[in-house]
Write a protein that holds these residues in place. Structure first.
Motif, PDB file in Angstrom:
ATOM      1  N   GLY A  99     -83.534  23.099  62.621  1.00 39.58           N
ATOM      2  CA  GLY A  99     -84.710  23.230  61.687  1.00 39.58           C
ATOM      3  C   GLY A  99     -84.356  22.100  60.964  1.00 39.58           C
ATOM      4  O   GLY A  99     -85.194  21.005  60.857  1.00 39.58           O
ATOM      5  N   CYS A 100     -83.643  22.010  59.932  1.00 36.88           N
ATOM      6  CA  CYS A 100     -83.509  20.881  58.717  1.00 36.88           C
ATOM      7  C   CYS A 100     -82.230  19.879  59.412  1.00 36.88           C
ATOM      8  O   CYS A 100     -82.453  18.631  58.956  1.00 36.88           O
ATOM      9  N   GLY A 101     -81.354  20.334  60.179  1.00 36.73           N
ATOM     10  CA  GLY A 101     -80.465  19.436  60.444  1.00 36.73           C
ATOM     11  C   GLY A 101     -79.358  19.051  59.195  1.00 36.73           C
ATOM     12  O   GLY A 101     -78.528  18.364  59.492  1.00 36.73           O
ATOM     13  N   GLN A 102     -79.482  19.929  58.143  1.00 30.60           N
ATOM     14  CA  GLN A 102     -78.557  19.666  56.898  1.00 30.60           C
ATOM     15  C   GLN A 102     -78.068  21.060  56.536  1.00 30.60           C
ATOM     16  O   GLN A 102     -77.497  21.248  55.452  1.00 30.60           O
ATOM     17  N   GLY A 103     -77.964  21.990  57.391  1.00 26.00           N
ATOM     18  CA  GLY A 103     -77.571  23.524  56.904  1.00 26.00           C
ATOM     19  C   GLY A 103     -78.062  24.182  55.782  1.00 26.00           C
ATOM     20  O   GLY A 103     -77.684  25.015  55.401  1.00 26.00           O
ATOM     21  N   ILE A 104     -79.373  23.843  55.618  1.00 24.83           N
ATOM     22  CA  ILE A 104     -80.248  24.313  54.480  1.00 24.83           C
ATOM     23  C   ILE A 104     -81.248  25.716  54.944  1.00 24.83           C
ATOM     24  O   ILE A 104     -81.191  26.697  54.375  1.00 24.83           O
ATOM     25  N   CYS A 105     -81.814  25.488  56.267  1.00 23.34           N
ATOM     26  CA  CYS A 105     -82.625  26.509  56.680  1.00 23.34           C
ATOM     27  C   CYS A 105     -82.051  27.761  57.343  1.00 23.34           C
ATOM     28  O   CYS A 105     -82.789  28.685  57.559  1.00 23.34           O
ATOM     29  N   HIS A 106     -81.030  27.640  57.841  1.00 23.16           N
ATOM     30  CA  HIS A 106     -80.375  28.535  58.743  1.00 23.16           C
ATOM     31  C   HIS A 106     -80.631  29.172  59.927  1.00 23.16           C
ATOM     32  O   HIS A 106     -80.312  30.102  60.484  1.00 23.16           O
ATOM     33  N   PHE A 163     -82.529  34.743  61.412  1.00 23.11           N
ATOM     34  CA  PHE A 163     -82.863  35.967  60.953  1.00 23.11           C
ATOM     35  C   PHE A 163     -82.020  36.988  61.515  1.00 23.11           C
ATOM     36  O   PHE A 163     -81.492  37.707  60.680  1.00 23.11           O
ATOM     37  N   VAL A 164     -82.299  37.341  62.763  1.00 18.68           N
ATOM     38  CA  VAL A 164     -81.348  38.344  63.376  1.00 18.68           C
ATOM     39  C   VAL A 164     -80.032  38.046  63.298  1.00 18.68           C
ATOM     40  O   VAL A 164     -79.236  38.999  62.932  1.00 18.68           O
ATOM     41  N   THR A 165     -79.290  36.816  63.167  1.00 23.59           N
ATOM     42  CA  THR A 165     -77.888  36.756  62.902  1.00 23.59           C
ATOM     43  C   THR A 165     -77.535  37.190  61.513  1.00 23.59           C
ATOM     44  O   THR A 165     -76.497  38.099  61.337  1.00 23.59           O
ATOM     45  N   GLY A 166     -78.428  36.923  60.680  1.00 27.36           N
ATOM     46  CA  GLY A 166     -77.923  37.196  59.250  1.00 27.36           C
ATOM     47  C   GLY A 166     -78.154  38.681  58.820  1.00 27.36           C
ATOM     48  O   GLY A 166     -77.284  39.053  58.132  1.00 27.36           O
ATOM     49  N   ALA A 167     -79.055  39.158  59.469  1.00 24.45           N
ATOM     50  CA  ALA A 167     -79.213  40.844  59.198  1.00 24.45           C
ATOM     51  C   ALA A 167     -78.109  41.545  60.027  1.00 24.45           C
ATOM     52  O   ALA A 167     -77.587  42.303  59.491  1.00 24.45           O
ATOM     53  N   THR A 168     -77.783  40.988  61.256  1.00 31.78           N
ATOM     54  CA  THR A 168     -76.588  41.575  62.017  1.00 31.78           C
ATOM     55  C   THR A 168     -75.309  41.432  61.073  1.00 31.78           C
ATOM     56  O   THR A 168     -74.609  42.424  61.218  1.00 31.78           O
ATOM     57  N   GLU A 206     -80.514  39.217  49.060  1.00 35.43           N
ATOM     58  CA  GLU A 206     -79.295  38.286  49.037  1.00 35.43           C
ATOM     59  C   GLU A 206     -78.896  37.775  50.465  1.00 35.43           C
ATOM     60  O   GLU A 206     -78.641  36.518  50.580  1.00 35.43           O
ATOM     61  N   ALA A 207     -78.988  38.543  51.311  1.00 29.20           N
ATOM     62  CA  ALA A 207     -78.497  38.589  52.723  1.00 29.20           C
ATOM     63  C   ALA A 207     -79.544  37.560  53.279  1.00 29.20           C
ATOM     64  O   ALA A 207     -79.047  36.563  53.984  1.00 29.20           O
ATOM     65  N   LEU A 208     -80.682  37.638  53.189  1.00 35.48           N
ATOM     66  CA  LEU A 208     -81.801  36.820  53.831  1.00 35.48           C
ATOM     67  C   LEU A 208     -82.383  35.652  52.995  1.00 35.48           C
ATOM     68  O   LEU A 208     -83.109  34.745  53.766  1.00 35.48           O
ATOM     69  N   ASP A 209     -82.077  35.451  51.821  1.00 33.54           N
ATOM     70  CA  ASP A 209     -82.504  34.747  50.794  1.00 33.54           C
ATOM     71  C   ASP A 209     -82.446  33.245  51.398  1.00 33.54           C
ATOM     72  O   ASP A 209     -83.039  32.381  51.257  1.00 33.54           O
ATOM     73  N   LYS A 210     -80.998  33.031  52.243  1.00 31.75           N
ATOM     74  CA  LYS A 210     -80.905  31.546  52.584  1.00 31.75           C
ATOM     75  C   LYS A 210     -81.365  31.231  53.686  1.00 31.75           C
ATOM     76  O   LYS A 210     -81.345  29.805  54.343  1.00 31.75           O
ATOM     77  N   HIS A 211     -82.094  32.145  54.543  1.00 29.98           N
ATOM     78  CA  HIS A 211     -82.906  31.961  55.546  1.00 29.98           C
ATOM     79  C   HIS A 211     -84.216  31.371  55.199  1.00 29.98           C
ATOM     80  O   HIS A 211     -84.900  32.129  54.783  1.00 29.98           O
ATOM     81  N   ILE A 212     -84.905  30.198  55.735  1.00 35.44           N
ATOM     82  CA  ILE A 212     -86.140  29.803  55.553  1.00 35.44           C
ATOM     83  C   ILE A 212     -87.118  30.234  56.649  1.00 35.44           C
ATOM     84  O   ILE A 212     -86.814  29.854  57.980  1.00 35.44           O
ATOM     85  N   CYS A 213     -88.309  30.422  56.382  1.00 34.72           N
ATOM     86  CA  CYS A 213     -89.429  30.962  57.340  1.00 34.72           C
ATOM     87  C   CYS A 213     -90.498  30.140  56.793  1.00 34.72           C
ATOM     88  O   CYS A 213     -91.219  30.387  55.740  1.00 34.72           O
ATOM     89  N   ARG A 214     -90.998  29.247  57.745  1.00 32.06           N
ATOM     90  CA  ARG A 214     -91.996  28.382  57.274  1.00 32.06           C
ATOM     91  C   ARG A 214     -93.304  29.245  57.528  1.00 32.06           C
ATOM     92  O   ARG A 214     -94.357  28.618  56.974  1.00 32.06           O
ATOM     93  N   CYS A 215     -93.317  30.173  58.218  1.00 32.16           N
ATOM     94  CA  CYS A 215     -94.748  31.046  58.328  1.00 32.16           C
ATOM     95  C   CYS A 215     -94.743  32.263  57.168  1.00 32.16           C
ATOM     96  O   CYS A 215     -95.766  32.718  57.280  1.00 32.16           O
ATOM     97  N   THR A 216     -93.741  32.052  56.320  1.00 32.36           N
ATOM     98  CA  THR A 216     -93.552  33.170  55.330  1.00 32.36           C
ATOM     99  C   THR A 216     -93.667  34.475  55.856  1.00 32.36           C
ATOM    100  O   THR A 216     -94.385  35.485  55.273  1.00 32.36           O
ATOM    101  N   GLY A 217     -92.689  34.909  56.620  1.00 37.08           N
ATOM    102  CA  GLY A 217     -92.402  36.069  57.423  1.00 37.08           C
ATOM    103  C   GLY A 217     -91.428  37.132  56.316  1.00 37.08           C
ATOM    104  O   GLY A 217     -91.150  38.076  56.963  1.00 37.08           O
ATOM    105  N   TYR A 218     -91.309  36.599  55.290  1.00 34.86           N
ATOM    106  CA  TYR A 218     -90.133  37.274  54.371  1.00 34.86           C
ATOM    107  C   TYR A 218     -90.437  38.692  54.443  1.00 34.86           C
ATOM    108  O   TYR A 218     -89.388  39.482  54.567  1.00 34.86           O
ATOM    109  N   VAL A 219     -91.764  39.092  54.127  1.00 30.57           N
ATOM    110  CA  VAL A 219     -91.492  40.417  53.678  1.00 30.57           C
ATOM    111  C   VAL A 219     -91.381  41.392  54.895  1.00 30.57           C
ATOM    112  O   VAL A 219     -90.641  42.165  54.903  1.00 30.57           O
TER     113      VAL A 219
END
Length: 181
Positions: A44-51, A122-127, A149-162
């Motif tokens: 994604g970002c190549g910098q460890g930010i998007c997860h 997101f699957v990994t973070g939730a697991t 808190e668990a999912l906050d560090k994961h970035i979704c560019r399509c805004t599927g957070y909800v």
């Protein structure tokens, strides 16, 4: 010019890998993609930010934690047990799909992804969160905050957070033993 290599051996999705001669500075994501043809951990970002690149590492006590593969060298994983997104579902001996993981199933039931690029992270973070709650259930009143808190560090560019949040929350609510009180 030839890059210096070192042998690397680890367990990936329950299967021993190596030892293989791997360039010393190779990132784990490149190792997974180029040596094992496991392309689910996304750049994604190549910098460890998007997860988007996260995989699970199993600790000595069996607990799992997330690790970002775009910023962690492959040799850091030497001797460790890791699970990539390809290892979450159950497969038969021929590699055929037997069953999705509970997190994967919850994401499908909630239409929790759009383009799917961030979904492996997101699957990994939730697991990892579900594993933590099995070991240390939380009070029901802390559920929303804990999922966020668990999912906050994961970035979704399509805004599927909800939908991701709802899928994980509902999975936790419907899995006995993850909540107390």
């Amino acid at each position: 010019m030839t890059l210096p290599t070192k042998p690397l051996a680890l367990t990936v999705n329950g299967q021993p890998v190596g030892p293989l001669d791997v360039p010393e500075g190779l990132m784990m994501q490149d190792f997974l993609h180029e040596y094992l043809n496991l392309t689910g951990a996304r750049m994604g970002c190549g910098q460890g930010i998007c997860h988007a690149c996260t995989i699970m590492v199993e600790e000595a006590d069996g607990a799992v934690r997330e690790m970002r593969t775009c910023i962690t060298g492959a040799h850091w994983f030497a001797g460790k047990k890791v699970v990539t997104i390809e290892g979450h579902a159950q497969h038969d001996a021929q590699g055929g799909l037997v069953a999705l993981s509970s997190v994967q199933q919850a994401f499908i039931e909630h239409f929790a992804f759009q383009c799917g690029y961030c979904t492996p992270g997101f699957v990994t973070g939730a697991t990892v969160l579900i594993d933590q709650l099995k070991r240390a259930p939380i009070p029901r009143a802390e559920l929303e905050k804990t999922v966020t808190e668990a999912l906050d560090k994961h970035i979704c560019r399509c805004t599927g957070y909800v939908r991701y949040h709802t899928a994980v929350r509902d999975l936790i609510l419907n899995t006995p033993g993850l909540l107390r009180g």
